[in-house]
Scaffold this active site. Sequence first.
Site, PDB file in Angstrom:
ATOM      1  N   HIS A   8       0.917  -1.114  -0.101  1.00 37.64           N
ATOM      2  CA  HIS A   8       0.088   0.276   0.005  1.00 37.64           C
ATOM      3  C   HIS A   8       0.655   1.525  -0.225  1.00 37.64           C
ATOM      4  O   HIS A   8       2.134   1.146   0.439  1.00 37.64           O
ATOM      5  CB  HIS A   8      -0.835   0.185   0.817  1.00 37.64           C
ATOM      6  CG  HIS A   8      -0.489   0.192   2.628  1.00 37.64           C
ATOM      7  ND1 HIS A   8       0.168   1.026   3.014  1.00 37.64           N
ATOM      8  CD2 HIS A   8      -0.092  -0.461   3.644  1.00 37.64           C
ATOM      9  CE1 HIS A   8       0.804   1.056   4.379  1.00 37.64           C
ATOM     10  NE2 HIS A   8       0.257  -0.726   4.615  1.00 37.64           N
ATOM     11  N   ASP A  41      -0.040   4.080   0.993  1.00 37.05           N
ATOM     12  CA  ASP A  41      -0.709   5.420   2.073  1.00 37.05           C
ATOM     13  C   ASP A  41       0.456   4.886   3.547  1.00 37.05           C
ATOM     14  O   ASP A  41       0.999   4.087   3.685  1.00 37.05           O
ATOM     15  CB  ASP A  41      -2.304   5.461   2.102  1.00 37.05           C
ATOM     16  CG  ASP A  41      -2.918   4.250   2.817  1.00 37.05           C
ATOM     17  OD1 ASP A  41      -2.290   3.140   2.532  1.00 37.05           O
ATOM     18  OD2 ASP A  41      -3.774   3.572   3.522  1.00 37.05           O
ATOM     19  N   ASP A  58       5.988   0.816   7.718  1.00 28.71           N
ATOM     20  CA  ASP A  58       4.653   0.515   7.401  1.00 28.71           C
ATOM     21  C   ASP A  58       4.315   2.038   6.099  1.00 28.71           C
ATOM     22  O   ASP A  58       3.691   2.621   6.133  1.00 28.71           O
ATOM     23  CB  ASP A  58       3.579   0.871   8.185  1.00 28.71           C
ATOM     24  CG  ASP A  58       2.393   0.353   7.929  1.00 28.71           C
ATOM     25  OD1 ASP A  58       1.954  -0.724   6.836  1.00 28.71           O
ATOM     26  OD2 ASP A  58       1.847   0.593   8.297  1.00 28.71           O
ATOM     27  N   GLU A 117      -4.665   1.742   1.948  1.00 30.66           N
ATOM     28  CA  GLU A 117      -5.043   0.399   2.965  1.00 30.66           C
ATOM     29  C   GLU A 117      -5.045   0.738   4.963  1.00 30.66           C
ATOM     30  O   GLU A 117      -5.738  -0.041   5.348  1.00 30.66           O
ATOM     31  CB  GLU A 117      -4.087  -0.464   3.388  1.00 30.66           C
ATOM     32  CG  GLU A 117      -3.623  -1.656   4.187  1.00 30.66           C
ATOM     33  CD  GLU A 117      -3.047  -1.664   5.576  1.00 30.66           C
ATOM     34  OE1 GLU A 117      -3.300  -2.588   6.077  1.00 30.66           O
ATOM     35  OE2 GLU A 117      -2.323  -0.876   5.322  1.00 30.66           O
ATOM     36  N   GLU A 118      -4.706   2.088   5.333  1.00 34.98           N
ATOM     37  CA  GLU A 118      -5.078   2.520   6.524  1.00 34.98           C
ATOM     38  C   GLU A 118      -6.017   2.709   6.881  1.00 34.98           C
ATOM     39  O   GLU A 118      -6.218   3.025   8.478  1.00 34.98           O
ATOM     40  CB  GLU A 118      -4.244   3.539   6.929  1.00 34.98           C
ATOM     41  CG  GLU A 118      -2.407   2.622   6.634  1.00 34.98           C
ATOM     42  CD  GLU A 118      -2.310   1.481   8.019  1.00 34.98           C
ATOM     43  OE1 GLU A 118      -2.314   1.675   8.700  1.00 34.98           O
ATOM     44  OE2 GLU A 118      -1.024   1.520   7.323  1.00 34.98           O
ATOM     45  N   GLU A 171       4.420  -5.563   3.609  1.00 32.37           N
ATOM     46  CA  GLU A 171       4.008  -4.974   5.095  1.00 32.37           C
ATOM     47  C   GLU A 171       5.437  -5.232   5.964  1.00 32.37           C
ATOM     48  O   GLU A 171       6.210  -6.560   5.394  1.00 32.37           O
ATOM     49  CB  GLU A 171       2.843  -6.126   5.327  1.00 32.37           C
ATOM     50  CG  GLU A 171       1.768  -5.402   5.084  1.00 32.37           C
ATOM     51  CD  GLU A 171       1.188  -4.342   5.603  1.00 32.37           C
ATOM     52  OE1 GLU A 171       2.240  -3.457   6.599  1.00 32.37           O
ATOM     53  OE2 GLU A 171      -0.165  -3.510   5.459  1.00 32.37           O
ATOM     54  N   HIS A 192       3.258   2.855  12.360  1.00 25.88           N
ATOM     55  CA  HIS A 192       2.451   4.388  13.498  1.00 25.88           C
ATOM     56  C   HIS A 192       2.934   5.044  14.477  1.00 25.88           C
ATOM     57  O   HIS A 192       1.839   5.660  15.370  1.00 25.88           O
ATOM     58  CB  HIS A 192       1.078   3.745  13.721  1.00 25.88           C
ATOM     59  CG  HIS A 192      -0.065   2.847  12.269  1.00 25.88           C
ATOM     60  ND1 HIS A 192      -1.099   2.376  12.807  1.00 25.88           N
ATOM     61  CD2 HIS A 192       0.422   2.474  11.573  1.00 25.88           C
ATOM     62  CE1 HIS A 192      -1.834   1.564  11.719  1.00 25.88           C
ATOM     63  NE2 HIS A 192      -0.804   2.015  10.707  1.00 25.88           N
TER      64      HIS A 192
END
Length: 355
Positions: free
Chosen positions: A72, A74, A98, A128-129, A157, A331
């Site tokens: 992903h 984003d 990430d 995705e998030e 990932e 995150h």
Amino acid sequence: MSDTLDLFADPIDLTTALVDVRSVSGEEEEIADLVERSLRGQAPHLEITRSGNSVLARTRLGRGRRVVLAGHLDTVPINSNFPSRRDGDVLHGCGTVDMKGGDAVMLAIAALSAEARHDLTFVFYDCEEIEAERNGLTRIQRELPEWLLGDLAIVCEPSNGTVEAGCQGTMRVEVRTTGRRAHTARAWMGANAIHGMGEALRRLEAYVPRQPEIDGCRYHEGLQAVKISGGVAGNVVPDEAVLTVNHRFAPDRSVEEAERHLREVFDGFDVTVTDFAGGALPGLSAPAAQELVAAAGGTPVAKLGWTDVARFAALGMPAVNFGPGDPTLAHTQEEHLPVRQVTECFAVLQRFLLD
């Protein structure tokens, strides 16, 4: 910022360039445009298409197997960690882990894939998030389902450069108790719903989760209270209490089996399922998966969490997580990536897919 990425540069430099493009969920147009331009300009052997802010590319070499690589574009919202910052052998910044390190590895492989050992599909997707209905894979599966099919899916990932097989399923339920309101000065005239939740909490405290081994990978299940609510006022006996419980279950259980299990655990209580996602079996017996494990040169481990590998497993494909970065840093404000992991992951996929 340059109009294109140098796909033949060191994947570490490619990671840095991607991190320095803002791409918070829902705002991926700039990075998707950049990825598309770069692939079209430097990888003419690829068939390329666009779906919203997702970019898809694939070879058509007539090989016996097809491997799908997905990542992903984003990130979560920036938290005083943009742009990137290099400190020796560590790259700091939003998205380093990430998962722009994984995206960079995918792009570097794509650039070199004209003579790949397997046919390859690259899926760079958006959103995705955030909620699942906005996830780019949801749209792609609905509009371009053939682009997601293959003999093995690798979701790049962060996995600390280890092959993480399959993934756990997840389910949230609400356990509800009811009572009767009364003034606390005359509490005996009511029935306290919060007090009635004690037995459910005792069952949780005594719960012993399973640790099944599947394809040599040990999964650790979990059952945890994550929220409790109830109460009306400081002088009122409450007539309702709600306990929210999250269950992480091994992929040898279906969603239906997980629900039956939770209803058994909380027998006698009012139980409502509020959210769920099935897991993914490791599929390590598949020839393509065995080749990847051999190229990685390590022992695969269970994925203790849910990822988009479950979407590919639901299509009947073995699927694994494999990418640079420590997932526990995802995150976080201090998100950072040892750059050697980018180099190592690229080398593994090069051995598996190109050599």
